[in-house]
Design a protein around this motif. Structure first.
Motif, short mmCIF file in Angstrom:
data_model
loop_
_atom_site.label_atom_id
_atom_site.label_comp_id
_atom_site.label_asym_id
_atom_site.label_seq_id
_atom_site.Cartn_x
_atom_site.Cartn_y
_atom_site.Cartn_z
N GLY A 179 0.83 -1.21 0.21
CA GLY A 179 0.09 0.05 -0.12
C GLY A 179 0.78 1.15 -0.04
O GLY A 179 1.78 1.32 -0.36
N GLU A 200 -12.81 -2.76 -5.08
CA GLU A 200 -11.94 -2.98 -6.28
C GLU A 200 -10.88 -3.84 -5.77
O GLU A 200 -10.85 -4.37 -4.37
CB GLU A 200 -11.36 -1.66 -6.43
CG GLU A 200 -12.62 -0.70 -6.96
CD GLU A 200 -11.83 0.56 -7.57
OE1 GLU A 200 -10.89 0.33 -8.37
OE2 GLU A 200 -12.09 1.74 -7.06
N GLY A 254 -11.27 -4.40 0.57
CA GLY A 254 -10.46 -4.51 -0.64
C GLY A 254 -10.57 -3.19 -1.38
O GLY A 254 -10.41 -3.19 -2.55
N LEU A 255 -10.46 -1.93 -0.68
CA LEU A 255 -10.21 -0.74 -1.35
C LEU A 255 -8.78 -0.43 -1.72
O LEU A 255 -8.07 -0.51 -0.58
CB LEU A 255 -11.15 0.37 -0.72
CG LEU A 255 -12.68 0.14 -0.70
CD1 LEU A 255 -12.88 1.29 0.17
CD2 LEU A 255 -13.23 0.30 -2.05
N PRO A 256 -8.43 0.31 -2.46
CA PRO A 256 -7.05 0.70 -2.85
C PRO A 256 -6.46 1.61 -1.73
O PRO A 256 -7.31 2.58 -1.37
CB PRO A 256 -6.93 1.29 -4.29
CG PRO A 256 -8.34 1.22 -4.92
CD PRO A 256 -9.35 0.68 -3.85
N ALA A 257 -5.27 1.23 -1.07
CA ALA A 257 -4.95 2.05 0.03
C ALA A 257 -4.66 3.44 -0.33
O ALA A 257 -4.87 4.48 0.36
CB ALA A 257 -3.49 1.74 0.35
N ILE A 258 -4.36 3.75 -1.66
CA ILE A 258 -3.87 5.20 -1.97
C ILE A 258 -5.14 5.99 -1.87
O ILE A 258 -5.21 6.95 -1.22
CB ILE A 258 -3.27 5.16 -3.53
CG1 ILE A 258 -3.15 6.66 -3.62
CG2 ILE A 258 -4.33 4.54 -4.50
CD1 ILE A 258 -2.49 6.95 -5.18
N ILE A 259 -6.33 5.45 -2.10
CA ILE A 259 -7.40 6.47 -2.21
C ILE A 259 -8.28 6.45 -0.68
O ILE A 259 -8.61 7.62 -0.29
CB ILE A 259 -8.37 6.17 -3.19
CG1 ILE A 259 -9.67 7.02 -3.54
CG2 ILE A 259 -9.26 4.67 -3.17
CD1 ILE A 259 -8.98 8.05 -4.37
N VAL A 303 -8.80 -1.24 4.40
CA VAL A 303 -7.95 -1.64 3.25
C VAL A 303 -8.22 -3.22 3.11
O VAL A 303 -8.39 -3.65 2.05
CB VAL A 303 -6.77 -1.13 3.36
CG1 VAL A 303 -5.76 -1.80 2.11
CG2 VAL A 303 -6.53 0.38 3.15
N GLY A 357 -5.02 -2.65 -3.47
CA GLY A 357 -3.54 -2.10 -4.31
C GLY A 357 -2.73 -1.51 -3.17
O GLY A 357 -3.11 -1.25 -2.00
#
Lengths: 319, 502, 310
Positions: A74, C307, A127-132, A123, C310
């Motif tokens: 992440g 999603e 399962g959401l992207p860490a960056i956002i 996160v 990441g």
């Protein structure tokens, strides 16, 4: 039949093996430190070491915090905001008495752990992207800091500031304690899980490792370290400032990248993060002594990130 | 034969991926002290069944029983507690961690909350010795060659002292010597009462080792019986559903004289100095154990790996391709083995996937021409008989076989001169296999040079004009059709005449 | 494309409409044409920055240097005043050329050094930040450039120039994404970089192109902002970094690439400006503003589903 090493010997060898691929960084660091000591002989005194480590210490903490998250594949864009929250909480909660100070610091770090753990849970479980997620959290955490203290203010007890940032190497001591604490954690199943989950998450899951828990733990520790960096910054400046941590987000990424963490998780080590942050701190000081203007730091920081990543890629291609 | 009660049983398992059933009503009983062969072609559903039995996936229907007790939701951690261990094909090792840490991962012994390094050293050392695996405990796994890593993976399963041990193609990259050591251990485990499940493509291993066999074909169970009185051809018949010979079209060479691609002293990461010539209309087979540089050779030819060569001539140019786009411009095309990760773009439409490689040629000055694209997509789906919906449907909704047809069909509009195929029938049902074989021979007959890398020795035997067997990044044997028997290929890949690599 | 995507884009537009209706009913001044036009003028800056950002993100990257490039454009333009350029058009063209080149350098770094775009553009932002302090110091720089003043304040057929500019950029962006080979390549690269390259997608050209486009868009936004404010200063572009990313994500484009459309980003930009306006209307403190803003992004993310991690 093989020679069975003793437990301590095996543990020592495992720790040593983790230096792999970092010797270059350590050598570069030693050379730069020598150069700096040559330019500024005052470094080699208690006062010199104290002053130097005090500048370096917050960056070292956030570098470790960032490395833990980047190990998990992440990136944490909320580290600066968490440091800001740490400063305002410290300047509000830390009381004059020793007990009050202890409780205040504990509460601040606990809130940092909770915030990090919450981000990690989102996160890991959704399962959401860490960056956002961390980008959104930087608003939530930064906003919370502004609610606690809309503008710089509050205070830290004088004796605590003196103790943490006076002319003695307390910062170095705390950093060593943190490294020891990490060494202990790394010798537990959870610590091993954190490394394994970063290295090969699918494989670790199939091996029965609770990957989600490892992720959440990494984010939580990261949040606690960032909040503690906030306590230290508050002691340095004698007040809380909700926005003071913001530049640290980028510095933490720079230091973590210099320390060797890959961008898709794995490979990073805590000692690498500390070395990366030290490299950054020494470079800034050397540039200062060479008479370069303070803004040149920005340019230098940007260039060394690109150089570090570029060299790493080229080396991987050559291998 | 043991008549003990099953440790692990599955009843009526159904599993679907994106609506495609990959397992249909499969039941199996795993019994202590028995070596249970699980057979089936690639894509028959073996790996899915293993993932269900070990808790990595959950079934859509049906139930699992451990010691006769129904188990509502099996997770990998829970499976481990029940004593179920799996040696996966896809390695589960953490490359930067050491051998000991990997072997014990998820089951480390502790003392007062800390890892007990003493016990770790003793217990892991014992398992490694048992397998005859001579590596340092503290060595990072990524430094080990592939065969050793596979043994570490096996050590990891043994370390857990499993009651059920599932081995999915454990010998694919082992040397003959290592295979023997493994078989000795498996025989001991069987005597000790461990229930073993063994998955392999190698018939001699199955015949030698197994007591019971379950056969899967296209997701259904076609046989579940003892190994007594069964011979290899009968096993193949059970797997394929017809005589093995029927699967392949009758061999006819269409090789012409003109070379389509020539390489001399080609080196790349994993490839150490390869000379090869492939002629127009020729089907050139590439075989060998897993990871001996075969895939790297294809990628190097295709410009996806940095390569150097004294000569690399194709499409009228003599130099290595700079990147895939460059290679495509020179008339090369590549169909990857890992369809989902390297070939089709799963969430995008069938039409998008079919037109992507040729998009620039279909377009006019960079502007897309939708009518032409739609026409091409329609033609291709019809020509390769892609079933599963119109061109606007997402590729992930197709079955594996139809996805593979898309991966192949998308190259046709470019009429490549050299087609590089990397295990094109992996995970594909029998009917699609036949269609792919016919298509492949048809393209060769039209003058295309085909380089076929395959993990299935039968494909190499029946389809290829010549077979190059790889070992350690070099060509170990060059066998013309007729001499390239299954035995000859296996012997050459094991390097029977050569010393075992240290 | 997939129903989910349509759903997410539609969701964005529905929220915008619902907010405007609700705010119009509660606060009579809100629904006045003048106020709505003002909101759209503000949204056009975010929208133009987010156009480049959308292209980069769909291609699987991200551009964290947009804020620094906006500031750079707003500070460098006033310094490019020449006697031979009375209309100011020359200075505008030069500024846009420079910012496009900066974006192009981002692209070259990503392609040649294979540095992750997140890190590379962050580094670019840092370097620019240092350069800006050297150039401008702490002071604001005013401009009298007629071309820029017209861009920021003029009107064409009664429409403010900012909105006209946005419409042009929007049309071009949508056309590039859905009507050109480059657009298809971006969707392919963002979905699966390796598979796309192996299918012959010109990854290097595509990445270079979108980063240059992002540099251009950020530069243009900087000029519009300068025209509206009539002066540039260090930090003028700051809000647009997170703003552009938030607009992209709120508009239903996957931050991991391969899925999305600029139509959604347009809705996201308007949504963002509307929320900011509403928060100002209810007179919330900066802290609450940030919390509402962050909570909204997170909330919409959680609603619109998972999603790949990441």
């Amino acid at each position: 039949m093989r020679q069975v090493p003793s437990g301590a010997a095996l543990h020592a060898r495992l720790i040593w093996r983790r230096n792999r691929g970092q010797i270059g960084l350590f050598v570069l660091l030693a050379l730069l430190l020598a150069l700096y000591a040559f330019l500024h002989p005052g470094l080699l005194s208690w006062a010199g070491i104290a002053r130097f480590t005090q500048n370096w210490f917050p960056v070292a903490l956030v570098a470790i915090a960032q490395t833990l998250v980047m190990l998990m594949g992440g990136i944490d864009l909320a580290i600066g905001a968490t440091v800001g929250l740490g400063t305002v909480l410290a300047a509000t909660l830390v009381g004059e008495s020793a007990l009050g100070a202890g409780l205040g610091i504990t509460a601040t770090v606990a809130i940092g752990v909770a915030a990090g753990g919450l981000v990690g849970t989102i996160v890991a479980l959704f399962g959401l992207p860490a960056i956002i997620v961390t980008l959104a959290s930087s608003f939530l955490i930064g906003g919370a800091a502004l609610l606690v203290m809309p503008r710089p203010g509050g205070s830290m007890p004088g004796w605590l500031s003196e103790g943490l940032v006076g002319v003695h190497p307390t910062a170095l001591l705390i950093l060593i304690l943190i490294l020891v604490a990490w060494r202990v954690l790394r010798a537990t199943p959870l610590g091993l899980s954190i490394d394994a989950a970063g290295d090969n998450p699918a494989g670790a899951f199939r091996s029965g490792v609770n990957v989600a828990l490892a992720r959440i733990a990494a984010y939580a520790i990261s949040g606690g370290l960032a909040a503690f960096a906030g306590v230290y910054v508050a002691a340095q400046t004698g007040a809380g400032d909700p926005l003071i941590g913001n530049p640290l987000t980028l510095q933490s990424i720079t230091a973590a990248v210099l320390g060797g963490v890959g961008f898709l998780g794995g490979q990073g080590t805590i000692r690498g993060a500390v070395a990366g942050s030290l490299l950054l701190a020494v470079l800034v000081n050397v540039m200062f002594f060479l008479g370069l203007p303070p803004v040149a730091q920005y340019v230098m920081q940007g260039l060394i990130i690109v150089a570090a990543m570029g060299i790493k890629r080229l080396r991987e291609r050559a291998a | 034969m043991s008549n003990a009660a099953p440790v692990l049983a599955a009843q009526g398992l159904v599993k679907r991926f994106f609506g495609n059933p990959v397992l249909k009503d499969v039941s199996i009983e795993i019994v202590p002290g028995r070596v249970h062969a699980l057979l089936g072609e690639n894509g028959a559903g073996k790996s899915t069944l293993v993932n269900l039995l070990s808790g990595v996936l959950s079934p859509d229907e049906g139930r699992l029983l451990v010691d006769g007790q129904p188990c509502a939701r099996l997770t990998p951690a829970l499976a481990r507690r029940h004593g179920i261990a799996v040696v996966q094909q896809e390695l589960s090792l953490a490359p930067h961690l050491s051998v000991v840490e990997n072997v014990a991962l998820g089951a480390v012994p502790t003392r007062r909350g800390l890892i007990d390094y003493r016990r770790l050293a003793v217990e892991v050392g014992r398992v490694l010795d048992r397998l005859g695996l001579d590596v340092a405990l503290d060595q990072p796994v990524e430094e080990l060659p592939l065969g050793r890593r596979q043994l570490v993976e096996i050590a990891k399963a043994l370390y857990r002292q499993p009651r059920v041990l599932i081995l999915d193609e454990p010998t694919s990259s082992l040397t003959a010597h290592e295979v023997q050591a493994l078989f000795k251990v498996l025989a001991e485990l069987k005597r000790e009462g461990t229930a073993l499940v063994y998955i392999s493509h190698r018939m001699n291993e199955i015949m030698h080792l197994c007591d019971w066999v379950t056969v899967l074909k296209d997701g259904t169970r076609t046989a579940d019986r003892t190994m007594d009185g069964i011979d290899p051809p009968a096993l193949v018949r059970l797997m394929v559903g017809r005589e093995p010979g029927d699967l392949f079209p009758p061999f006819r060479s269409t090789t012409r004289d003109e070379p389509a691609l020539e390489a001399r002293a080609l080196t790349a990461p994993g490839v150490g100095g390869v000379d090869l010539v492939v002629r127009q209309g020729e089907v050139l087979g590439i075989g060998g154990l897993l990871g001996q540089g075969q895939e790297e050779l294809l990628l190097a030819l295709y410009g996806a790996l940095d390569a150097q060569a004294e000569r690399l001539a194709t499409g009228g140019v003599d130099r290595p391709s700079r990147n895939p786009a460059d290679a495509i411009g020179r008339g090369l095309a590549y169909v990857p083995a890992d369809r989902k990760r390297e070939a089709v773009l799963l969430p995008l439409s069938i039409g998008f996937n079919l037109t992507l490689p040729g998009l620039r040629r279909l377009a006019r000055r960079g502007l897309r021409r939708f009518a032409r694209e739609a026409e091409v997509a329609r033609e291709l789906t019809a020509k390769l008989n892609v079933r599963g919906g119109g061109p606007e449907r997402a590729v992930q909704l197709l079955s594996g076989g139809n996805q593979q047809k898309v991966a192949l069909a998308r190259w046709l509009p470019l009429s490549p001169k050299v087609l590089l195929l990397n295990d094109p029938t992996r995970g594909v049902d029998v009917d699609t296999k036949r269609e792919i074989y016919l298509r492949l021979k048809g393209m060769a007959a039209g003058g295309m040079a085909v380089i076929l890398l395959s993990s299935d020795a039968l494909e190499l035997v029946h389809l290829c004009d010549r077979v190059l067997v790889f070992r350690d990044g070099r060509i170990a044997a060059d066998l013309p059709h007729g001499q390239a028997s299954e035995e000859a290929i296996v012997a050459a890949s094991l390097g029977v005449a050569r010393q075992e690599a240290a | 494309m997939s129903g989910l995507l349509r759903h997410r884009v539609t969701l964005g537009w529905l929220v915008v409409v619902a907010l405007w209706v609700a705010a119009g009913l509660l606060k009579p001044g809100f629904a006045k044409i003048g106020h709505l036009r003002y909101l759209l003028e503000l949204a056009s800056i975010t929208g133009i920055v987010a156009a480049g950002q959308t292209l980069v993100v769909i291609g699987g990257g991200i551009d964290l240097s947009v804020a620094a490039i906006i500031t750079f454009a707003a500070i460098i333009l006033p310094l490019l005043t020449f006697p031979f350029d009375p209309s100011g058009m020359g200075a505008v063209a030069m500024t846009l050329a420079i910012t496009t080149a900066i974006g192009g350098l981002n692209g070259i770094g990503v392609v040649l050094l294979r540095v992750h775009p997140l890190i590379l553009t962050l580094a670019t932002a840092t370097i620019l930040q240092g350069a800006l302090i050297l150039i401008a110091g702490g002071s604001a720089i005013s401009t009298v450039n007629p071309a820029v003043t017209f861009l920021g304040n003029g009107a064409l057929f009664g429409l403010p120039m900012t909105i006209v500019t946005w419409l042009v950029i929007a049309a071009v962006t949508l056309f590039v994404l859905h009507g050109t080979v480059l657009g298809s390549w971006l969707f392919a690269l963002g979905t699966n970089d390796r598979a796309a390259r192996l299918a012959g997608v010109g990854a290097g050209q595509a990445i270079l192109a979108v980063h240059a486009a992002s540099g251009f868009c950020a530069g243009l936004a900087g000029l519009l902002l300068l025209g509206m404010n009539r002066q540039g200063y260090v930090g003028i572009g700051e809000p647009y970094l997170l703003g552009s990313i938030a607009a992209v994500v709120l508009g239903g484009t996957s931050i991991l690439g391969g899925r999305g459309t600029y139509l959604g980003t347009i809705a996201g930009s308007i949504l963002l400006v509307t929320i900011t306006a509403l928060i100002t209307v209810v007179n919330a403190s900066p802290g609450w503003r940030a919390i509402l803003f962050g909570g909204l992004i997170l909330g919409l993310l959680l609603i619109s589903g998972r999603e790949r991690s990441g």
